[in-house]
Every structure is written in structure tokens, then in C-alpha cells.
Motif scaffolding. Sequence first.
Motif: not given
Length: 445
Positions: A174-179
Motif C-alpha cells: 500500500v505504501t509503495m502504491f501511495v508513494r
Amino acid sequence: MVRYWKWLIGDKDHFALEGRIFNATCVALIICVLLYTPISYFLLTMELFLILVGMAFLVGVLYYLSRFKGLSRVSATLFQIALNIALVVNYYYNAGINGPNHIIFLVAFFISAATAPIKQYYIWLPLNIVLLSGIMMAEYTNPNFIELTYRDTTSRFVDVFFSYLGIVVFIFIVTMFVRRSYNRQREELIAKSIALEEANNTKNKLLSILGHDLKEPLASLQGYLELLADFELDEQEQKEMNAQLLSMTRNTSFMLSNILAWTRAQEQRLSADLQILGVKEVLTHVVELARSISLKKDISLGVDLPRHIHVKADAQMLALVIRNLLMNAIKFTRKGGHVWITAITEADKCIIVVKDDGIGIPEAMQTKIFRVESGSRRGTDSEKGTGLGLMLCQEFAEKMGGQLNFTSRADRGTTFSLTLPTAQMPAFSFRKDSQVGNEALELYH
């Protein structure tokens, strides 16, 4: 892999960033829950196994409603309700404080912060804290309230470890997608800001050119009317003055036509209406207009447009491109010079060539000839322009699926080549030459 991931979360043209984050969170959560489900089956209770299966199914349904039915906001709200219910149930059946439930509550807080509508933050984020503190207090005051479900110490350690591992994977996805989404959106905003600044500079330059170039013909017209009012002009003087005024008004009309076409293109209201067109049929009246102007400048115009050549193009755009190229060729060719327009076919392409033996394009200008920054040069008879025509030609050529190229040498002339896809004319055509020509000639007026 990236293509499938983009398909799973939805493209940015149909989903807002919040909706795509929600879809990505659902996909990541389903993956992690399904990976953890076998562990819960072998190590923990059947009730917890069924809770995880049910949770995966429910998240899948909400994901479907968001991704394929466009109900992202409704799904996000239902997701928050289901998430908080599942947290309480999981805490009860997963050994309470002795299990990894406090970590699961923490990741649930992260999920709520990432997927809940911002206006609902004051509901879901405090609720997460209230639920955990309330159920922990209930367990503390009543130790027998929650049963220890682990078979042995090994089961507990395995559960805590794999819960941690699954949560790490989930947060990473999720964090990689958001970034990446944030960085991509930031880059797009920067690009749009630069484009907007360039468009604004172009607009300011065009307004300056327009104000300057309109002043001269209006002043000439005013002077002519004042002469008529104050003096008696002989017939020859009137003819010369009329010719000058006609040339000025024609150039001004041509300039305004280009500016109007460019304005419509920038507003993205202009799209190519691609049809099967006869090159000679569309360009006959454009060539006739160019011939009348070239004769006044004592420039010969050679034309070779075979009637059998057909292209897939927009009639009005094609007429505007060739009209600009011909007018430029005449503008920068000295008296007694030559201009040619020809059309040939190569494989599945048609190449329309406009060539002159004029003064050519200075080498310093050639790299930016298709940008308004290149400025406008006066012609061999001091003809004026906006510097907008060639930029329009390139833009319209690309809209028609074609390409515009040129070669030029100082004092040796310039050659422009417009490449378009060829087409086969239907067996029966009811289009008339005069009708097409008139439509093309009246472009944007």
C-alpha cells in the motif's frame, strides 16, 4: 505485471486517487488474508478461520463494487464498518491480548487513514482507539472474558510472527502504491504547470503581435479614408491604394484565421474528422487562392496533384495546413521565383510536398520553427505574420495521424513534406469539387 496491477486498481482517467488507493488496499488485504488463512486453519480455531474467509469474501465484494461499479465512496464507508466489526470479533476469537491483535488494530488504523474519506476521519480513527481500549479494559477487568485459543506456545509464536510478516507485506504494498501515485501525480501537476505557463506566455505574445499587426492596416485604412475626404485622387492612385489595402486586409484576415484555429485547438474543442478525401479535390480552391497571390508577386506556381490520390484526413485541417505552407513559400520567395506543390504515394503513405527556391530558413531558427518562440519574419515584400502558422501545421498534421517535415538552405529554398496515410476511394462518391473546395477555403472564418 505492472499492466495487470494497473488494471486491478483502475486507471487514473476513471478513478480519483482516493478510489485507486482504496482498490489497491482491498487487493493487498485480500492477498495477505488468503496467505494467512492456511496458517489459521492448522494452528488456530475454526471460528478464526471462518472469520478470515468471510473477511476476504466481503472485501472482495466491496472491491468489486468500487472497481467495476464505480461505487468507491459507498464501498469505502461499508469497508470501515466491516473492518471495525471484524477487529472486535477477531480480538475475541484470537486470544485477546495474548495474540497479535494490538498490531492488527494498529494496521487497521493505517488502513482507515489511507482509505476512509477525509470527512469521516473524525469517526473511524477515534473509533479504532476507543474499540481497542474498551475491549482491552473489558479483558483486564474480567480475565475469563476471552479464552486462550492457542494449542501451545509454538502456535502462539507462529501466529504472532506470520501476522507481523503479513502486515509488513501489506503495508509495503500500500505504501509503495501511495508513494508512486503521489510522485506521478506531482510530476503531472508540475508538467501541467509548465504547460500552463508556456500557454500563458504564448497568449501574451500573440496578444502583443495581434495588437501591433492590427494597428497598421487600421491606420492605413484610416489614412486612405482621410485622403478620400480631403483630396481628389486620380484613377491610378486609387487603384494602387486599393491594391495595398486589399493585400493588408487579406494578410490580416489570414492572421486572424490562424489565431482562431490555434485558440480552438488549445481549448481542445478541435478534433480531426477523418474521411477519405481526394487530394486534388480538397486543395483545388486553396491552390487557386495561392495562384492569385503568387501572380501579383510574379512568382510561378507549379502544381502536380494527381486526381487518383486519396488520403484519410480532415478536409478543413488539410486545407489549412497546405494553405499556410503555400502562403509561407510565396511570402519568402523573391519576385521571379518558383513555388511547387506536388503529391506522390509511397507504399501506404501520401506525401504532399510544398517547395520553393526562396530565401530559406536561417539555421538558428530551424530547431524552433514549429514553436511560437521562433517569432515572425517579414517576407521578401515585407509581408508580416504571427509566427503561428507552422506550429498549427504541425499540430494539425499530428491530429490527422500524419507528420510534417522540412529541409531548408539559406538562399536555396525550403521544402515542406506532409505525410498522410493513403486511402481507397469508395466506388461511388457524391462529393462535388466545388463544395469541398469552398468548405476548405472558408475554414475558421
